[in-house]
Scaffold this motif. Structure first.
Motif, PDB file in Angstrom:
ATOM      1  N   PRO A  49      -9.009  -5.129  -0.579  1.00 38.87           N
ATOM      2  CA  PRO A  49      -7.970  -4.456  -1.458  1.00 38.87           C
ATOM      3  C   PRO A  49      -7.727  -3.510  -1.898  1.00 38.87           C
ATOM      4  CG  PRO A  49      -9.677  -5.640  -2.615  1.00 38.87           C
ATOM      5  CD  PRO A  49     -10.454  -5.391  -1.984  1.00 38.87           C
ATOM      6  N   ALA A  50      -6.121  -3.169  -1.890  1.00 40.31           N
ATOM      7  CA  ALA A  50      -5.408  -1.539  -2.031  1.00 40.31           C
ATOM      8  C   ALA A  50      -4.671  -2.365  -3.040  1.00 40.31           C
ATOM      9  CB  ALA A  50      -5.056  -1.007  -0.590  1.00 40.31           C
ATOM     10  N   TYR A  51      -4.077  -2.336  -4.571  1.00 40.84           N
ATOM     11  CA  TYR A  51      -2.979  -2.399  -4.719  1.00 40.84           C
ATOM     12  C   TYR A  51      -1.842  -1.130  -5.113  1.00 40.84           C
ATOM     13  CZ  TYR A  51      -5.982  -6.103  -5.640  1.00 40.84           C
ATOM     14  OH  TYR A  51      -6.096  -7.859  -5.153  1.00 40.84           O
ATOM     15  N   SER A  52      -2.728  -0.170  -5.121  1.00 43.25           N
ATOM     16  CA  SER A  52      -2.517   1.395  -5.478  1.00 43.25           C
ATOM     17  C   SER A  52      -1.722   1.881  -4.494  1.00 43.25           C
ATOM     18  CB  SER A  52      -2.198   2.129  -6.386  1.00 43.25           C
ATOM     19  OG  SER A  52      -3.726   2.659  -6.432  1.00 43.25           O
ATOM     20  N   PRO A  53      -1.220   3.381  -4.071  1.00 42.91           N
ATOM     21  CA  PRO A  53      -0.814   4.623  -2.923  1.00 42.91           C
ATOM     22  C   PRO A  53      -2.420   5.475  -3.200  1.00 42.91           C
ATOM     23  CG  PRO A  53       1.231   4.290  -4.077  1.00 42.91           C
ATOM     24  CD  PRO A  53       0.160   3.310  -4.701  1.00 42.91           C
ATOM     25  N   GLU A  54      -3.099   5.282  -4.385  1.00 46.01           N
ATOM     26  CA  GLU A  54      -4.305   6.339  -4.297  1.00 46.01           C
ATOM     27  C   GLU A  54      -5.606   4.869  -4.042  1.00 46.01           C
ATOM     28  OE1 GLU A  54      -2.694   5.712  -7.194  1.00 46.01           O
ATOM     29  OE2 GLU A  54      -1.400   6.680  -7.422  1.00 46.01           O
ATOM     30  N   LEU A  59      -9.124   4.885   0.431  1.00 46.07           N
ATOM     31  CA  LEU A  59      -8.968   4.073   2.308  1.00 46.07           C
ATOM     32  C   LEU A  59      -9.097   4.240   3.644  1.00 46.07           C
ATOM     33  CD1 LEU A  59      -9.057   0.066   1.350  1.00 46.07           C
ATOM     34  CD2 LEU A  59     -10.736   1.050   1.098  1.00 46.07           C
ATOM     35  N   VAL A  60      -7.874   5.280   3.550  1.00 45.50           N
ATOM     36  CA  VAL A  60      -7.609   6.017   4.762  1.00 45.50           C
ATOM     37  C   VAL A  60      -8.879   7.069   4.901  1.00 45.50           C
ATOM     38  CG1 VAL A  60      -6.285   7.469   6.142  1.00 45.50           C
ATOM     39  CG2 VAL A  60      -5.723   5.004   4.604  1.00 45.50           C
ATOM     40  N   ASP A  61      -9.189   7.831   3.974  1.00 46.59           N
ATOM     41  CA  ASP A  61      -9.949   9.058   3.960  1.00 46.59           C
ATOM     42  C   ASP A  61     -11.685   8.504   4.319  1.00 46.59           C
ATOM     43  OD1 ASP A  61     -11.262  12.096   3.597  1.00 46.59           O
ATOM     44  OD2 ASP A  61     -12.230  10.493   1.670  1.00 46.59           O
ATOM     45  N   VAL A  62     -12.050   7.254   3.776  1.00 44.72           N
ATOM     46  CA  VAL A  62     -13.007   6.434   3.953  1.00 44.72           C
ATOM     47  C   VAL A  62     -13.408   6.198   5.254  1.00 44.72           C
ATOM     48  CG1 VAL A  62     -14.822   4.843   3.527  1.00 44.72           C
ATOM     49  CG2 VAL A  62     -13.898   5.960   1.467  1.00 44.72           C
ATOM     50  N   ALA A  63     -11.955   5.429   5.535  1.00 45.51           N
ATOM     51  CA  ALA A  63     -12.345   5.228   7.144  1.00 45.51           C
ATOM     52  C   ALA A  63     -12.230   6.624   8.268  1.00 45.51           C
ATOM     53  CB  ALA A  63     -10.652   5.037   7.386  1.00 45.51           C
ATOM     54  N   HIS A  81       0.835  -6.225   2.220  1.00 51.32           N
ATOM     55  CA  HIS A  81       0.920  -5.006   0.645  1.00 51.32           C
ATOM     56  C   HIS A  81       0.448  -4.760  -0.399  1.00 51.32           C
ATOM     57  CE1 HIS A  81       1.576  -9.063  -1.369  1.00 51.32           C
ATOM     58  NE2 HIS A  81       1.741  -8.051  -2.996  1.00 51.32           N
ATOM     59  N   CYS A  82      -1.036  -5.666  -0.734  1.00 47.85           N
ATOM     60  CA  CYS A  82      -2.725  -5.973  -1.288  1.00 47.85           C
ATOM     61  C   CYS A  82      -4.077  -5.800  -0.970  1.00 47.85           C
ATOM     62  CB  CYS A  82      -2.570  -7.055  -2.645  1.00 47.85           C
ATOM     63  SG  CYS A  82      -2.950  -8.421  -1.547  1.00 47.85           S
ATOM     64  N   ALA A 101     -11.410 -13.768   7.051  1.00 47.43           N
ATOM     65  CA  ALA A 101     -11.831 -13.416   6.383  1.00 47.43           C
ATOM     66  C   ALA A 101     -13.302 -12.330   6.169  1.00 47.43           C
ATOM     67  CB  ALA A 101     -10.512 -12.781   5.716  1.00 47.43           C
ATOM     68  N   LEU A 102     -13.016 -11.168   6.326  1.00 51.32           N
ATOM     69  CA  LEU A 102     -14.579 -10.643   5.943  1.00 51.32           C
ATOM     70  C   LEU A 102     -13.840  -9.651   4.150  1.00 51.32           C
ATOM     71  CD1 LEU A 102     -17.563 -10.327   5.787  1.00 51.32           C
ATOM     72  CD2 LEU A 102     -17.606  -8.263   6.906  1.00 51.32           C
ATOM     73  N   GLU A 103     -14.514  -9.870   3.174  1.00 50.73           N
ATOM     74  CA  GLU A 103     -14.045  -9.656   2.238  1.00 50.73           C
ATOM     75  C   GLU A 103     -15.037  -8.629   1.704  1.00 50.73           C
ATOM     76  OE1 GLU A 103     -11.267 -11.089  -0.655  1.00 50.73           O
ATOM     77  OE2 GLU A 103      -9.806 -11.922   1.369  1.00 50.73           O
ATOM     78  N   VAL A 104     -15.169  -7.350   1.201  1.00 54.40           N
ATOM     79  CA  VAL A 104     -16.110  -7.132   0.199  1.00 54.40           C
ATOM     80  C   VAL A 104     -16.103  -7.159  -1.096  1.00 54.40           C
ATOM     81  CG1 VAL A 104     -18.051  -5.079   0.531  1.00 54.40           C
ATOM     82  CG2 VAL A 104     -17.234  -5.563   2.814  1.00 54.40           C
ATOM     83  N   ARG A 105     -16.920  -7.752  -1.947  1.00 55.62           N
ATOM     84  CA  ARG A 105     -16.270  -6.775  -3.405  1.00 55.62           C
ATOM     85  C   ARG A 105     -17.544  -6.044  -4.521  1.00 55.62           C
ATOM     86  NH1 ARG A 105     -12.113 -10.285  -4.599  1.00 55.62           N
ATOM     87  NH2 ARG A 105     -12.075 -11.901  -3.655  1.00 55.62           N
ATOM     88  N   ILE A 106     -17.249  -4.714  -4.727  1.00 55.53           N
ATOM     89  CA  ILE A 106     -18.014  -4.445  -5.361  1.00 55.53           C
ATOM     90  C   ILE A 106     -18.119  -4.291  -6.858  1.00 55.53           C
ATOM     91  CG2 ILE A 106     -18.112  -1.404  -5.993  1.00 55.53           C
ATOM     92  CD1 ILE A 106     -16.922  -0.588  -3.045  1.00 55.53           C
TER      93      ILE A 106
END
Length: 106
Positions: A49-54, A59-63, A81-82, A101-106
């Motif tokens: 999940p990614a709800y905000s631009p930050e 996530l792009v940086d992590v990739a 959008h999320c 779907a494989l979802e990771v929850r931290i």
């Protein structure tokens, strides 16, 4: 009477995300690097999940960091959008036949 105010910051409006400090940002990226990297290496892709631009930028940086670490490109795309999807070559959105779907929850 005049008062001097030191270390005063604006309080975010209700519902606005609070910015992370530099140390918190580094810890968040390191945690995502480890957890998402493990999931991508195990399954070839992961949705997160990614709800905000930050959060999307994070996530792009992590990739990018995962790709540099492994020596191969790690794709990243917005699914809706999320949520964002990180994937290895061959596990892109059109190449995969996995429906669950494989979802990771931290």
């Amino acid at each position: 009477m005049t008062r001097e105010l030191y270390n005063v910051r604006l309080v975010p409006r209700e519902g606005d995300p609070t910015p992370l400090t530099d140390e918190e940002e580094q810890r968040a990226r390191a945690t995502l690097f480890n957890d998402l990297g493990r999931a991508v290496s195990d399954h070839g892709w992961v949705r997160f999940p990614a709800y905000s631009p930050e959060e999307r930028r994070r996530l792009v940086d992590v990739a990018r960091r995962l790709g540099a670490y492994w020596g191969t490109e790690v794709g990243v795309e917005a699914e809706d959008h999320c949520s964002m999807r990180l994937f290895l070559p061959g596990y892109g959105p059109r190449e995969t036949t996995v429906t669950a779907a494989l979802e990771v929850r931290i």
